[in-house]
Design a protein around this motif. Structure first.
Motif, short mmCIF file in Angstrom:
data_model
loop_
_atom_site.label_atom_id
_atom_site.label_comp_id
_atom_site.label_asym_id
_atom_site.label_seq_id
_atom_site.Cartn_x
_atom_site.Cartn_y
_atom_site.Cartn_z
N ARG A 1 7.80 -0.53 13.37
CA ARG A 1 8.16 0.88 13.60
C ARG A 1 8.08 1.72 12.33
O ARG A 1 8.06 2.96 12.41
CB ARG A 1 9.56 0.97 14.20
CG ARG A 1 9.68 0.42 15.63
CD ARG A 1 11.06 0.70 16.20
NE ARG A 1 12.10 0.03 15.45
CZ ARG A 1 13.24 0.60 15.05
NH1 ARG A 1 13.47 1.87 15.32
NH2 ARG A 1 14.15 -0.09 14.38
N PHE A 2 8.05 1.08 11.17
CA PHE A 2 8.04 1.84 9.92
C PHE A 2 6.85 2.78 9.85
O PHE A 2 6.97 3.90 9.33
CB PHE A 2 8.04 0.87 8.73
CG PHE A 2 8.04 1.55 7.39
CD1 PHE A 2 9.07 2.41 7.03
CD2 PHE A 2 7.01 1.33 6.49
CE1 PHE A 2 9.07 3.04 5.78
CE2 PHE A 2 7.00 1.94 5.25
CZ PHE A 2 8.03 2.79 4.89
N GLU A 3 5.71 2.35 10.37
CA GLU A 3 4.52 3.19 10.33
C GLU A 3 4.67 4.47 11.14
O GLU A 3 3.91 5.43 10.95
CB GLU A 3 3.31 2.41 10.87
CG GLU A 3 2.95 1.19 10.07
CD GLU A 3 2.26 0.17 10.95
OE1 GLU A 3 1.36 0.55 11.71
OE2 GLU A 3 2.63 -1.02 10.86
N ARG A 4 5.63 4.51 12.05
CA ARG A 4 5.82 5.68 12.90
C ARG A 4 6.90 6.61 12.36
O ARG A 4 7.23 7.61 13.01
CB ARG A 4 6.15 5.24 14.33
CG ARG A 4 5.05 4.40 14.97
CD ARG A 4 5.25 4.22 16.45
NE ARG A 4 6.38 3.37 16.78
CZ ARG A 4 6.33 2.04 16.86
NH1 ARG A 4 5.20 1.41 16.62
NH2 ARG A 4 7.41 1.34 17.18
N THR A 5 7.47 6.30 11.19
CA THR A 5 8.52 7.14 10.65
C THR A 5 7.93 8.36 9.94
O THR A 5 6.78 8.35 9.49
CB THR A 5 9.38 6.36 9.63
OG1 THR A 5 8.57 5.96 8.52
CG2 THR A 5 10.01 5.13 10.27
N ASP A 6 8.74 9.41 9.84
CA ASP A 6 8.32 10.60 9.09
C ASP A 6 8.07 10.24 7.62
O ASP A 6 7.17 10.80 7.00
CB ASP A 6 9.40 11.69 9.18
CG ASP A 6 9.50 12.31 10.56
OD1 ASP A 6 8.51 12.23 11.32
OD2 ASP A 6 10.56 12.88 10.88
N LEU A 7 8.86 9.32 7.09
CA LEU A 7 8.70 8.93 5.69
C LEU A 7 7.31 8.37 5.43
O LEU A 7 6.60 8.82 4.51
CB LEU A 7 9.76 7.90 5.30
CG LEU A 7 9.65 7.35 3.86
CD1 LEU A 7 9.92 8.46 2.86
CD2 LEU A 7 10.62 6.18 3.67
N TYR A 8 6.89 7.41 6.22
CA TYR A 8 5.58 6.79 6.05
C TYR A 8 4.48 7.84 6.21
O TYR A 8 3.56 7.94 5.38
CB TYR A 8 5.41 5.67 7.08
CG TYR A 8 4.12 4.90 6.98
CD1 TYR A 8 4.02 3.76 6.20
CD2 TYR A 8 2.99 5.30 7.70
CE1 TYR A 8 2.83 3.03 6.12
CE2 TYR A 8 1.80 4.59 7.62
CZ TYR A 8 1.72 3.46 6.83
OH TYR A 8 0.55 2.75 6.76
N ALA B 1 0.84 -1.21 0.00
CA ALA B 1 0.00 0.00 0.00
C ALA B 1 0.87 1.25 0.00
O ALA B 1 0.55 2.25 -0.67
CB ALA B 1 -0.92 0.00 1.22
N PHE B 2 1.97 1.22 0.73
CA PHE B 2 2.91 2.34 0.73
C PHE B 2 3.49 2.54 -0.67
O PHE B 2 3.56 3.68 -1.17
CB PHE B 2 4.03 2.06 1.74
CG PHE B 2 5.08 3.14 1.80
CD1 PHE B 2 4.87 4.29 2.54
CD2 PHE B 2 6.29 2.97 1.14
CE1 PHE B 2 5.85 5.28 2.60
CE2 PHE B 2 7.27 3.95 1.19
CZ PHE B 2 7.04 5.11 1.92
N GLN B 3 3.88 1.46 -1.33
CA GLN B 3 4.39 1.57 -2.70
C GLN B 3 3.35 2.16 -3.63
O GLN B 3 3.67 2.97 -4.51
CB GLN B 3 4.81 0.19 -3.21
CG GLN B 3 6.10 -0.34 -2.61
CD GLN B 3 6.40 -1.76 -3.06
OE1 GLN B 3 5.52 -2.62 -2.97
NE2 GLN B 3 7.61 -2.01 -3.52
N SER B 4 2.09 1.77 -3.45
CA SER B 4 1.02 2.31 -4.28
C SER B 4 0.89 3.82 -4.08
O SER B 4 0.68 4.57 -5.05
CB SER B 4 -0.31 1.62 -3.94
OG SER B 4 -1.36 2.13 -4.71
#
Length: 321
Positions: free
Chosen positions: A255-262, A195-198
């Motif tokens: 933790r990826f969901e909590r990054t500024d990037l995500y 979903a992030f890639q999309s």
């Protein structure tokens, strides 16, 4: 039935996972799909598949085919040639055990076969042996290990324990079990990452494979398509390329969901779409394995398992066994 129930409940207890109807049905659905509750499901043509794998391995390390054929014609400890024994294998456990025996016994066995056992999944839930070995290294395995973790995967108790761990022993922010079933096939958080890639593709126009694999973890010098697209977005994300890479490095964990990037990618993508975009998508992956003779995908697997899950839940709600 009693033995299966004991092993399933023991795994839930050891992993501290609630044995709810939803969790039990998820486990039963995957097990039914993968093996129909056979601890050692037969694989049609397994001996032929294994022979082809050995020949490909020999070709890669420049061992002449004549040498391989001669080695397989030698008599094994049970009186049959290695070739006959290889042709007779019916299950992945038989093949894995034979492969280990050949590695220790056949001339050139260690050079040809060591570290290249073609059996990478096993047991009634067809769990990844590499996953089981990593999990046992991080968490206490609740049973005495008979030989190795690889061997434990091929037992009913070990296969169910590691299969349940792979399916349920991680926090996943999904609103449908479908995505957890897809993760079981494609790897933890693959549905979230797809979903992030999309969202990245929507922002950049890049043609990305929505496979849930965001970064090359073993080599920081390798920049994949998703990371290249994100680098193009760096000014809008107000992030450096190094910061983007650091966030992607933890994309196989929670933790990826909590990054500024995500957070920033979805803020921009939601704004462009005029609505909240999905936070989970089934990855678009074609399943590749010597065992697979049809065109199968992760979506096919996840949808089949979800259908079994729904039937199980209907029985649970009605009180039927």
């Amino acid at each position: 039935r009693k033995g299966w129930a004991v092993d399933i409940y023991a795994a839930f207890a050891a992993l501290d996972i609630e044995p709810s109807a939803q969790n039990i049905c998820a486990v039963l659905a995957v097990t039914e799909q993968e093996s129909n509750f056979n601890p050692h499901p037969p694989v049609p043509g397994l001996g032929r598949i294994a022979r082809a794998e050995i020949e490909r391995r020999a070709q890669r390390i420049h061992v002449p085919a004549l040498v391989v054929r001669a080695a397989l014609q030698l008599e094994s400890p049970d009186g049959r040639t290695w070739e006959r024994r290889l042709a007779a294998v019916r299950t992945e456990k038989e093949l894995s055990d034979l492969y280990e025996e050949m590695t220790d016994t056949v001339p050139l066995g260690r050079r040809l076969l060591a570290g290249a056992n073609p059996v990478r999944t096993g047991g009634p839930m067809q769990v990844s042996i590499a996953f089981a070995e990593r999990h046992a290294g991080a968490e206490r395995y609740p049973y005495p290990v008979q030989g190795s973790i690889r061997h434990e995967v091929f037992t009913r108790r070990g296969g169910m324990y590691f299969g349940i761990a792979h399916l349920l022993d991680y926090p996943a922010p999904y609103d449908r079990p479908l995505y957890r079933f897809a993760d079981f096939n494609a790897g933890w958080y693959a549905s979230r990452n797809a979903a992030f890639q999309s969202a990245v593709a929507r922002l950049t126009g890049a043609a990305l494979d929505l496979d849930g694999d965001l970064v090359h973890h073993r080599d920081r010098d390798v920049v994949g398509a998703t990371e290249r697209a994100l680098r193009a977005l760096a000014p809008r994300l107000q992030m450096t390329e190094a910061e983007i890479r650091d966030a992607l490095e933890i994309s196989h964990g929670p933790r990826f969901e909590r990054t500024d990037l995500y957070r920033r990618v979805f803020e921009l993508a939601d704004r462009k779409a005029g609505r909240p975009l999905p936070r989970a998508l089934v990855p678009r992956i074609r399943l590749q394995s010597p065992k697979i003779t049809r065109r199968l995908t992760t979506a096919w697997f996840a949808e089949r398992v979800e259908g079994r899950y729904r039937r199980c839940m209907a029985k649970a709600r009605s009180g039927r066994r």
